[in-house]
Design a protein around this motif. Structure first.
Motif, PDB file in Angstrom:
ATOM      1  N   VAL A 116       0.766  -6.530 -10.381  1.00  0.00           N
ATOM      2  CA  VAL A 116       0.128  -5.917 -11.553  1.00  0.00           C
ATOM      3  C   VAL A 116       0.216  -4.394 -11.458  1.00  0.00           C
ATOM      4  N   ILE A 117      -0.077  -3.858 -10.269  1.00  0.00           N
ATOM      5  CA  ILE A 117      -0.059  -2.398 -10.086  1.00  0.00           C
ATOM      6  C   ILE A 117       1.353  -1.844 -10.320  1.00  0.00           C
ATOM      7  N   PHE A 118       2.359  -2.497  -9.753  1.00  0.00           N
ATOM      8  CA  PHE A 118       3.733  -2.011  -9.913  1.00  0.00           C
ATOM      9  C   PHE A 118       4.163  -2.047 -11.377  1.00  0.00           C
ATOM     10  N   MET A 119       3.871  -3.149 -12.047  1.00  0.00           N
ATOM     11  CA  MET A 119       4.301  -3.281 -13.443  1.00  0.00           C
ATOM     12  C   MET A 119       3.589  -2.259 -14.345  1.00  0.00           C
ATOM     13  N   LYS A 120       2.301  -2.076 -14.095  1.00  0.00           N
ATOM     14  CA  LYS A 120       1.562  -1.107 -14.911  1.00  0.00           C
ATOM     15  C   LYS A 120       2.054   0.307 -14.619  1.00  0.00           C
ATOM     16  N   ALA A 121       2.283   0.608 -13.353  1.00  0.00           N
ATOM     17  CA  ALA A 121       2.772   1.945 -12.999  1.00  0.00           C
ATOM     18  C   ALA A 121       4.122   2.200 -13.656  1.00  0.00           C
ATOM     19  N   GLY A 122       5.004   1.214 -13.598  1.00  0.00           N
ATOM     20  CA  GLY A 122       6.348   1.380 -14.159  1.00  0.00           C
ATOM     21  C   GLY A 122       6.351   1.585 -15.656  1.00  0.00           C
ATOM     22  N   SER A 123       5.408   0.983 -16.347  1.00  0.00           N
ATOM     23  CA  SER A 123       5.381   1.109 -17.808  1.00  0.00           C
ATOM     24  C   SER A 123       4.510   2.280 -18.269  1.00  0.00           C
ATOM     25  N   MET A 156       0.832  -1.209   0.000  1.00  0.00           N
ATOM     26  CA  MET A 156       0.000   0.000   0.000  1.00  0.00           C
ATOM     27  C   MET A 156       0.866   1.258   0.000  1.00  0.00           C
ATOM     28  N   VAL A 157       1.932   1.205   0.805  1.00  0.00           N
ATOM     29  CA  VAL A 157       2.847   2.352   0.852  1.00  0.00           C
ATOM     30  C   VAL A 157       3.450   2.584  -0.525  1.00  0.00           C
ATOM     31  N   GLY A 158       3.812   1.478  -1.184  1.00  0.00           N
ATOM     32  CA  GLY A 158       4.396   1.580  -2.519  1.00  0.00           C
ATOM     33  C   GLY A 158       3.449   2.257  -3.496  1.00  0.00           C
ATOM     34  N   VAL A 159       2.160   1.920  -3.416  1.00  0.00           N
ATOM     35  CA  VAL A 159       1.169   2.510  -4.326  1.00  0.00           C
ATOM     36  C   VAL A 159       1.039   4.011  -4.066  1.00  0.00           C
ATOM     37  N   ILE A 160       1.005   4.393  -2.781  1.00  0.00           N
ATOM     38  CA  ILE A 160       0.899   5.821  -2.426  1.00  0.00           C
ATOM     39  C   ILE A 160       2.122   6.584  -2.948  1.00  0.00           C
TER      40      ILE A 160
END
Ligand code: ZN
Ligand code: ZN
Length: 214
Positions: free
Chosen positions: A85-92, A1-5
């Motif tokens: 999924v969230i990390f990969m999509k955010a990174g791309s 969650m912290v990573g998403v914020i």
């Protein structure tokens, strides 16, 4: 969650600081030029996000859900923890939105992204011949899932295999195929689909991570 914020906060700050003239210039490029640039930039984001998911132990616990698959086929493409999924999509996607690419170009990238995700996990024997130095083939990504020691933490790119050649993380032995897939301590079938537990990837106990020793 912290990573998403953190990702959302950084995205807002960087987006606001991006010169509007640059955004307009990019948005004014022809569609096909944008698509090529979107694939190149988006996959660079995939490469480094993926590499971080392998290198940071807490991130690996999330990404290991994807690597827990022991029989590779096209469905492995969706065998991911939601945070993965969230990390990969955010990174791309984050760099693409920040740079102002058109929604048509980004939408095309999305279609190519998902086609490629299913293709590279599929149980097919495609190596692309000399194009393997440029494009990620099923053979290339199958090696990424191999549990064999030499193949661990290699082949991070999603579409452009050249990035792995460029950043020294490629593993593609000629005339060979991976024999085993998975991680060393797989979770029970029911829980490993969505929730990470303490998984090791063999080498991790020897502290030979890609960003540390490879
Ligand atoms: Zn991976
Ligand atoms: Zn995969």
């Amino acid at each position: 969650m912290v990573g998403v914020i953190v990702i959302v906060t950084v995205a807002i700050l960087v987006n606001q600081s991006m010169p509007s003239a640059l955004k307009q210039a990019i948005a004014g490029l022809p569609y096909l030029v944008q698509v090529v640039l979107v694939i190149l930039i988006g996959d660079l984001g995939v490469y480094w996000t993926h590499r971080i998911l392998h290198a940071v132990p807490a991130m690996w616990q999330i990404h290991a859900v994807h690597h827990a698959v022991e029989e590779l086929d096209w469905l492995a493409a969706v065998h991911q923890h939601p945070l993965d999924v969230i990390f990969m999509k955010a990174g791309s996607l984050f760099p693409l939105f920040v740079l102002g690419f058109s929604t048509e170009a980004i939408g095309t990238y999305f279609l190519v992204y998902y086609w490629q995700a299913y293709l590279v996990h599929a149980n097919v024997r495609l190596n692309y011949g000399p194009l393997r130095y440029l494009m990620v083939s099923p053979e290339f990504h199958h090696w990424h899932h191999s549990s064999e020691k030499e193949a661990r933490d290699k082949n991070f790119a999603g579409m452009i295999s050249f990035y792995d050649w460029l950043f020294g993380s490629v593993y593609l032995p000629k005339g060979q195929r991976p024999k085993t897939f998975g991680v060393d301590n797989p979770m029970p079938q029911v829980t490993r689909l969505f929730w990470p537990t303490r998984l090791s990837h063999g080498h991790r106990s020897t502290n030979a991570m890609p960003s540390r020793a490879r």
